[in-house]
Design a protein around this motif. Sequence first.
Motif: not given
Length: 370
Positions: A34-41
Amino acid sequence: MSGPHPDVARTRLAVRTALADLAPGSLVLVACSGGADSLALAAATAFVAPRLHLRAGAVVVDHALLPASASIAARAAQQCRDLGLDPVEVRQVAVADTGGVEGAARAARRGALESVREETGAVAVLLGHTMDDQAETVLLRLARGSGARSLVGMEPVADIIRRPLLGLRRAQLRAACRALDLEWWEDPGNAADGPLRRADGEPLPRAAVRDVVLPALTRALGVDPVPALARTADQLREDVWYLEDEGWALLARSVVGTAEVPGRPGWPAAVDAAGLAAAPGPIRRRAVRYWLVEAGAPAGSLAARHVDGVDDLLLRWRGQVGVDVPGGLRVRREGERLVLERTPARPVHREAPHDEPAGDGAADAPVDPA
């Protein structure tokens, strides 16, 4: 009609490139916190996978280290479902209270990811590590005096693990999330002043590198060091792979006799001292290390001094009794051979390494929910 935001396009291209070799119909899983990096992924994978005729799901790991971890994990899972990922699994893990919290969380997380991968039949697990994470990894390992193998950083592909975003910056992934109206969670455990600390009360190593060391380097050098650190890892990787291949080939040529290491069926107990001694140092020392590790010496406990001791048996032998190495092993020289034998094993107490990044929780963060 305009196309997607540039950083959305870059993220999608990175994922497409990382998945292009997979067979149609294969399932891939995104490790999402749910953080930006993994959510963008997750968003990029949900877009790209159907166009490559792949199936895409997600795994959310709840480390239960923060009071609201369960609700954070549930929200991340729902975001993945809303993006169209299926299946989406949430797994809560118990983080051991021995060793460093980062290492313990990483071990628990990896176990959960592998478990879901096996259950679902997925062929790959995607992690949201960025160029910034790679730079932090290189700095951490450099500070510990790690060898060249450690300085190659995180590999884009390692068995079933794939890291599509190593060429992108954290800021780009936040921009991609904003362009897609995705709200991410800022993990307080990733900050140097966050709630998770070392046993001595100091910040977790990676958080300190991120919030203190890298900003200080930027100010001191007048330039952002992240691209150069990540580029160093990329440039070293091919060299290290070559040296590793040569080390294994040297070891294979050096086996003498048929004796096996007790408790390690099929692993040679004796090698040719003269053949090893004649090889270049970087290749010889790798061959020695591989011999010892495969014989049962724990890789994390086998230090340079142990390999140096064995090297002395090869190059500077003056009748030394032998060299004790971790794992209850001793190396002796018998004429033109080095011989491995068992000794009573002694327990090794060592804090788990903290080499992999906190990131945003994307599968290799020390904190919730990965």
